[in-house]
Design a protein around this motif. Structure first.
Motif, PDB file in Angstrom:
ATOM      1  N   ARG A   1       0.811  -1.223   0.000  1.00 43.82           N
ATOM      2  CA  ARG A   1       0.000   0.000   0.000  1.00 43.82           C
ATOM      3  C   ARG A   1       0.839   1.266   0.000  1.00 43.82           C
ATOM      4  O   ARG A   1       0.405   2.293  -0.477  1.00 43.82           O
ATOM      5  CB  ARG A   1      -0.997   0.000   1.145  1.00 43.82           C
ATOM      6  N   GLY A   2       2.044   1.217   0.474  1.00 40.73           N
ATOM      7  CA  GLY A   2       2.917   2.387   0.464  1.00 40.73           C
ATOM      8  C   GLY A   2       3.863   2.425  -0.721  1.00 40.73           C
ATOM      9  O   GLY A   2       4.738   3.280  -0.799  1.00 40.73           O
ATOM     10  N   GLU A   3       3.692   1.509  -1.652  1.00 37.79           N
ATOM     11  CA  GLU A   3       4.619   1.373  -2.772  1.00 37.79           C
ATOM     12  C   GLU A   3       4.089   1.952  -4.078  1.00 37.79           C
ATOM     13  O   GLU A   3       4.709   1.794  -5.116  1.00 37.79           O
ATOM     14  CB  GLU A   3       4.953  -0.113  -2.992  1.00 37.79           C
TER      15      GLU A   3
ATOM     16  N   ALA B   1       8.394 -13.429 -11.540  1.00 37.43           N
ATOM     17  CA  ALA B   1       8.613 -13.672 -10.113  1.00 37.43           C
ATOM     18  C   ALA B   1       7.444 -14.414  -9.478  1.00 37.43           C
ATOM     19  O   ALA B   1       6.292 -14.174  -9.810  1.00 37.43           O
ATOM     20  CB  ALA B   1       8.838 -12.352  -9.384  1.00 37.43           C
ATOM     21  N   ILE B   2       7.775 -15.314  -8.573  1.00 39.24           N
ATOM     22  CA  ILE B   2       6.759 -16.009  -7.782  1.00 39.24           C
ATOM     23  C   ILE B   2       6.961 -15.776  -6.290  1.00 39.24           C
ATOM     24  O   ILE B   2       6.169 -16.245  -5.481  1.00 39.24           O
ATOM     25  CB  ILE B   2       6.744 -17.524  -8.068  1.00 39.24           C
ATOM     26  N   ASN B   3       8.020 -15.068  -5.931  1.00 34.84           N
ATOM     27  CA  ASN B   3       8.306 -14.748  -4.530  1.00 34.84           C
ATOM     28  C   ASN B   3       8.836 -13.331  -4.442  1.00 34.84           C
ATOM     29  O   ASN B   3       9.397 -12.799  -5.402  1.00 34.84           O
ATOM     30  CB  ASN B   3       9.360 -15.685  -3.945  1.00 34.84           C
ATOM     31  N   PHE B   4       8.715 -12.764  -3.253  1.00 37.54           N
ATOM     32  CA  PHE B   4       9.320 -11.474  -2.975  1.00 37.54           C
ATOM     33  C   PHE B   4       9.476 -11.326  -1.474  1.00 37.54           C
ATOM     34  O   PHE B   4       8.875 -12.059  -0.698  1.00 37.54           O
ATOM     35  CB  PHE B   4       8.502 -10.317  -3.552  1.00 37.54           C
ATOM     36  N   HIS B   5      10.296 -10.372  -1.091  1.00 29.48           N
ATOM     37  CA  HIS B   5      10.443 -10.035   0.322  1.00 29.48           C
ATOM     38  C   HIS B   5      10.798  -8.567   0.427  1.00 29.48           C
ATOM     39  O   HIS B   5      11.252  -7.944  -0.544  1.00 29.48           O
ATOM     40  CB  HIS B   5      11.492 -10.915   1.013  1.00 29.48           C
TER      41      HIS B   5
ATOM     42  N   THR C   1      15.227 -11.217  -9.561  1.00 30.62           N
ATOM     43  CA  THR C   1      14.887 -10.602 -10.845  1.00 30.62           C
ATOM     44  C   THR C   1      14.967  -9.087 -10.814  1.00 30.62           C
ATOM     45  O   THR C   1      15.598  -8.482 -11.665  1.00 30.62           O
ATOM     46  CB  THR C   1      13.484 -11.026 -11.315  1.00 30.62           C
ATOM     47  N   VAL C   2      14.319  -8.462  -9.821  1.00 28.44           N
ATOM     48  CA  VAL C   2      14.219  -7.006  -9.827  1.00 28.44           C
ATOM     49  C   VAL C   2      13.860  -6.508  -8.428  1.00 28.44           C
ATOM     50  O   VAL C   2      13.306  -7.266  -7.628  1.00 28.44           O
ATOM     51  CB  VAL C   2      13.159  -6.556 -10.871  1.00 28.44           C
ATOM     52  N   GLN C   3      14.187  -5.274  -8.161  1.00 31.80           N
ATOM     53  CA  GLN C   3      13.714  -4.613  -6.945  1.00 31.80           C
ATOM     54  C   GLN C   3      12.755  -3.512  -7.373  1.00 31.80           C
ATOM     55  O   GLN C   3      13.070  -2.698  -8.237  1.00 31.80           O
ATOM     56  CB  GLN C   3      14.864  -4.013  -6.129  1.00 31.80           C
ATOM     57  N   ILE C   4      11.577  -3.508  -6.764  1.00 32.85           N
ATOM     58  CA  ILE C   4      10.585  -2.470  -7.024  1.00 32.85           C
ATOM     59  C   ILE C   4      10.212  -1.887  -5.667  1.00 32.85           C
ATOM     60  O   ILE C   4       9.689  -2.597  -4.805  1.00 32.85           O
ATOM     61  CB  ILE C   4       9.345  -3.039  -7.744  1.00 32.85           C
ATOM     62  N   GLY C   5      10.538  -0.635  -5.485  1.00 26.87           N
ATOM     63  CA  GLY C   5      10.293  -0.012  -4.190  1.00 26.87           C
ATOM     64  C   GLY C   5      11.076  -0.731  -3.118  1.00 26.87           C
ATOM     65  O   GLY C   5      12.279  -0.980  -3.260  1.00 26.87           O
TER      66      GLY C   5
ATOM     67  N   VAL D   1      12.062  -7.011  -3.098  1.00 28.95           N
ATOM     68  CA  VAL D   1      12.953  -7.714  -4.017  1.00 28.95           C
ATOM     69  C   VAL D   1      12.198  -8.943  -4.513  1.00 28.95           C
ATOM     70  O   VAL D   1      11.617  -9.686  -3.717  1.00 28.95           O
ATOM     71  CB  VAL D   1      14.260  -8.135  -3.307  1.00 28.95           C
ATOM     72  N   PHE D   2      12.216  -9.170  -5.824  1.00 34.57           N
ATOM     73  CA  PHE D   2      11.435 -10.233  -6.452  1.00 34.57           C
ATOM     74  C   PHE D   2      12.333 -11.350  -6.976  1.00 34.57           C
ATOM     75  O   PHE D   2      13.478 -11.099  -7.373  1.00 34.57           O
ATOM     76  CB  PHE D   2      10.593  -9.642  -7.587  1.00 34.57           C
ATOM     77  N   TYR D   3      11.766 -12.569  -6.982  1.00 34.12           N
ATOM     78  CA  TYR D   3      12.514 -13.778  -7.353  1.00 34.12           C
ATOM     79  C   TYR D   3      11.660 -14.713  -8.196  1.00 34.12           C
ATOM     80  O   TYR D   3      10.449 -14.780  -8.027  1.00 34.12           O
ATOM     81  CB  TYR D   3      12.933 -14.562  -6.103  1.00 34.12           C
TER      82      TYR D   3
END
Length: 138
Positions: A18-20, A101-105, A120-124, A127-129
């Protein structure tokens, strides 16, 4: 069932991003959709979002940590609901900004599963995987 699926997608986007901004929320939605297509996950949005809820190993921490019992921020909740509806009706097309991506943290944690996946990428602040490619013995 469609209303329940909409709510589950909106909840995932709200509680996780919500803050992203819209891009962060769309990235979370992509992960949910990618999981739907993966044989290792349930075949409904609610199944994906609430997999393991109430048990150790919940897929999304907010489904287990009591955050659901707190009042939602009205503006952010409305935004997530509208965005989820637009995604589900095809008004907004997800463009794979997470690269399958199927995971993130969150950036401030280091889960052990991350070492076994391909970043794969960082968004805000996330981090996605995706699954790491399998290697075949020579």
């Amino acid at each position: 069932r469609l209303l329940a699926e909409h709510r589950c997608l909106a909840e995932a986007m709200y509680y996780e991003a919500r803050g992203e901004g819209i891009e962060g929320q769309e990235a979370v939605a992509e992960v949910v959709i990618h999981r739907l297509r993966d044989r290792n996950f349930p075949k409904t949005i609610c199944g994906v979002v609430y997999q393991g809820a109430g048990h150790p190993g919940c897929q999304f921490s907010w489904t287990c940590n009591g955050e659901l019992r707190r009042a939602k921020v009205r503006y952010a909740w409305n935004e997530a609901q509208v965005l989820a509806a637009k995604i589900m009706t095809g008004q907004i097309h997800l463009n794979d900004i997470t690269e399958d991506a199927i995971n993130f943290h969150a950036v401030n944690v280091s889960p052990e599963w991350a070492d076994h996946m391909l970043r794969t990428v960082q968004i805000g602040n996330h981090v996605f995987y995706r699954w790491a490619p399998r290697t075949r013995p020579s």
